[in-house]
Design a protein around this motif. Structure first.
Motif, PDB file in Angstrom:
ATOM      1  N   GLU A  49      49.992  46.539 -16.907  1.00  0.00           N
ATOM      2  CA  GLU A  49      50.178  45.101 -16.735  1.00  0.00           C
ATOM      3  C   GLU A  49      49.669  44.638 -15.375  1.00  0.00           C
ATOM      4  O   GLU A  49      49.035  43.588 -15.266  1.00  0.00           O
ATOM      5  N   ASP A  52      45.907  44.476 -15.426  1.00  0.00           N
ATOM      6  CA  ASP A  52      45.454  43.329 -16.210  1.00  0.00           C
ATOM      7  C   ASP A  52      45.616  42.033 -15.420  1.00  0.00           C
ATOM      8  O   ASP A  52      44.752  41.171 -15.459  1.00  0.00           O
ATOM      9  N   GLN A  53      46.713  41.870 -14.683  1.00  0.00           N
ATOM     10  CA  GLN A  53      46.929  40.680 -13.871  1.00  0.00           C
ATOM     11  C   GLN A  53      45.892  40.582 -12.758  1.00  0.00           C
ATOM     12  O   GLN A  53      45.409  39.503 -12.449  1.00  0.00           O
ATOM     13  N   SER A  54      45.532  41.717 -12.156  1.00  0.00           N
ATOM     14  CA  SER A  54      44.509  41.723 -11.107  1.00  0.00           C
ATOM     15  C   SER A  54      43.177  41.273 -11.666  1.00  0.00           C
ATOM     16  O   SER A  54      42.426  40.547 -11.020  1.00  0.00           O
ATOM     17  N   LYS A  57      43.140  37.406 -11.964  1.00  0.00           N
ATOM     18  CA  LYS A  57      43.061  36.678 -10.692  1.00  0.00           C
ATOM     19  C   LYS A  57      41.657  36.717 -10.106  1.00  0.00           C
ATOM     20  O   LYS A  57      41.163  35.728  -9.593  1.00  0.00           O
TER      21      LYS A  57
END
Length: 72
Positions: A49, A52-54, A57
């Motif tokens: 997770e 994936d968030q990186s 952004k």
């Protein structure tokens, strides 16, 4: 009295993440392949997770950190 949280029952074997190739290295499952009780499994999901968030952004693909296990 302390409750034993490890379900051994003689069925210990390699971790499902080792068998699937998700991680390299020797890792024995101590929870009878009930991953919902395993902090290692939860950590791997958290790392997925986080990566994936990186990606969202920055718009770039980040490389997953090496998940090799080192024998102590």
């Amino acid at each position: 009295m302390r409750k034993n949280t490890h379900s051994d029952n003689g069925r210990r074997g390699p971790c499902v993440h080792v068998r699937s190739g998700r991680v390299d290295g020797p890792k024995t499952c101590i929870f009878n392949h009930e991953c919902s009780h395993c902090a290692f499994d939860q950590w791997l999901d958290y790392m997925d997770e986080f990566i994936d968030q990186s990606d969202l952004k920055t718009g770039e693909s980040t490389r997953a950190p090496s998940l090799e296990l080192q024998a102590a």
